[in-house]
Design a protein around this motif. Structure first.
Motif, PDB file in Angstrom:
ATOM      1  N   GLY A  21      29.920 -21.858 -85.145  1.00  0.00           N
ATOM      2  CA  GLY A  21      29.454 -21.450 -83.823  1.00  0.00           C
ATOM      3  C   GLY A  21      28.042 -21.885 -83.493  1.00  0.00           C
ATOM      4  N   SER A  22      27.359 -22.541 -84.422  1.00  0.00           N
ATOM      5  CA  SER A  22      25.993 -23.003 -84.168  1.00  0.00           C
ATOM      6  C   SER A  22      26.018 -24.339 -83.433  1.00  0.00           C
ATOM      7  N   PHE A  23      24.906 -24.673 -82.798  1.00  0.00           N
ATOM      8  CA  PHE A  23      24.817 -25.921 -82.054  1.00  0.00           C
ATOM      9  C   PHE A  23      24.791 -27.121 -82.990  1.00  0.00           C
ATOM     10  N   HIS A  24      25.499 -28.155 -82.581  1.00  0.00           N
ATOM     11  CA  HIS A  24      25.363 -29.455 -83.231  1.00  0.00           C
ATOM     12  C   HIS A  24      24.286 -30.174 -82.424  1.00  0.00           C
ATOM     13  N   VAL A  25      23.031 -30.029 -82.852  1.00  0.00           N
ATOM     14  CA  VAL A  25      21.879 -30.447 -82.049  1.00  0.00           C
ATOM     15  C   VAL A  25      21.928 -31.921 -81.679  1.00  0.00           C
ATOM     16  N   ARG A  26      22.250 -32.772 -82.621  1.00  0.00           N
ATOM     17  CA  ARG A  26      22.257 -34.211 -82.343  1.00  0.00           C
ATOM     18  C   ARG A  26      23.279 -34.563 -81.271  1.00  0.00           C
ATOM     19  N   LYS A  27      24.463 -33.963 -81.356  1.00  0.00           N
ATOM     20  CA  LYS A  27      25.488 -34.239 -80.349  1.00  0.00           C
ATOM     21  C   LYS A  27      25.075 -33.697 -78.985  1.00  0.00           C
ATOM     22  N   THR A 142      36.614 -19.869 -75.772  1.00  0.00           N
ATOM     23  CA  THR A 142      36.030 -19.033 -76.822  1.00  0.00           C
ATOM     24  C   THR A 142      34.660 -19.544 -77.251  1.00  0.00           C
ATOM     25  N   HIS A 143      34.409 -20.848 -77.061  1.00  0.00           N
ATOM     26  CA  HIS A 143      33.124 -21.413 -77.463  1.00  0.00           C
ATOM     27  C   HIS A 143      31.973 -20.801 -76.673  1.00  0.00           C
ATOM     28  N   THR A 144      32.221 -20.468 -75.396  1.00  0.00           N
ATOM     29  CA  THR A 144      31.159 -19.901 -74.570  1.00  0.00           C
ATOM     30  C   THR A 144      30.765 -18.513 -75.063  1.00  0.00           C
ATOM     31  N   GLU A 145      31.754 -17.687 -75.339  1.00  0.00           N
ATOM     32  CA  GLU A 145      31.467 -16.349 -75.867  1.00  0.00           C
ATOM     33  C   GLU A 145      30.790 -16.450 -77.227  1.00  0.00           C
ATOM     34  N   THR A 146      31.195 -17.444 -78.016  1.00  0.00           N
ATOM     35  CA  THR A 146      30.587 -17.653 -79.329  1.00  0.00           C
ATOM     36  C   THR A 146      29.108 -17.989 -79.196  1.00  0.00           C
ATOM     37  N   LEU A 147      28.790 -18.843 -78.215  1.00  0.00           N
ATOM     38  CA  LEU A 147      27.393 -19.216 -77.973  1.00  0.00           C
ATOM     39  C   LEU A 147      26.550 -17.997 -77.611  1.00  0.00           C
ATOM     40  N   ILE A 148      27.070 -17.188 -76.689  1.00  0.00           N
ATOM     41  CA  ILE A 148      26.335 -16.003 -76.246  1.00  0.00           C
ATOM     42  C   ILE A 148      26.153 -15.021 -77.397  1.00  0.00           C
TER      43      ILE A 148
END
Length: 208
Positions: A21-27, A142-148
């Motif tokens: 659920g963490s950001f893939h910063v480079r992408k 689900t990715h959006t809720e995961t980010l929040i």
């Protein structure tokens, strides 16, 4: 027709998230760069064609301002950042670059913050109705809720500067009930975003 794998890898909403659920910063940075390059390239090409035809941009801009004015620009930005629409606030730049920089940042930034905050309030309302809550969360992914859940207000800050779905994230922030003052403060990043984009678009005019 099946989409090429590289298209999904570049534009999929999940492409910037790792399995935890963490950001893939480079992408995410690469995706931001590609999106900005695409917008600026279209604008630059349009501006060159416009100039090559010998048209007076002041007349066009003045006509737009006379017909729609500050309220029209603000309303457009507000709607784009309130609802999940296939539109971008950047479509306004060709019409407002004749304005004073502080006026541009104030009008577009304030309208964007207002739209984002209303999206948050809408999310709070939706969150009170289980069937709507479930549907909106499903549609947002689900990715959006995961980010929040993982990043809290920082998800709003990051989406305010990158191609992440800003209005969607603000809506979900309301559903999961992030604190009002935290959301409002984090959405102020849109003023920074407008300032950065103004400098880039104004720079293109100088180069052109």
């Amino acid at each position: 027709m099946k989409k090429p794998h590289w298209v999904d890898a570049l534009f999929s909403k999940k492409s910037y998230l790792r399995d935890d659920g963490s950001f893939h910063v480079r992408k995410l940075l690469f995706r931001t760069f590609i999106a900005m390059l695409f917008i600026f390239t279209l604008y630059f090409i349009g501006y060159r064609i416009y100039s090559g035809l010998g048209l007076d941009e002041n007349v066009v801009v003045q006509t737009f301002i006379d017909d729609f004015g500050v309220l029209g620009v603000a309303l457009y930005v507000f709607i784009v950042d309130l609802f999940v629409l296939p539109l971008s606030v950047d479509l306004m730049w060709p019409f407002v670059l004749e304005w004073h920089p502080l006026m541009i940042i104030a009008v577009m930034g304030t309208a964007s913050v207002a739209g984002a905050f209303c999206a948050y309030l809408f999310g709070r309302l939706v969150g009170l109705i289980p069937v709507f809550r479930k549907w909106v969360l499903k549609q947002s992914g689900t990715h959006t809720e995961t980010l929040i859940t993982k990043y809290g207000i920082w998800a709003i800050v990051i989406s305010g500067l990158t191609p992440l779905p800003f209005s969607t994230i603000c809506t979900v922030a309301g559903i999961v009930e992030l604190k009002v003052h935290h959301v409002l403060l984090s959405s102020l990043i849109r003023y920074v975003r407008m300032g950065i984009y103004y400098l880039i678009f104004a720079g293109l005019i100088v180069i052109g």
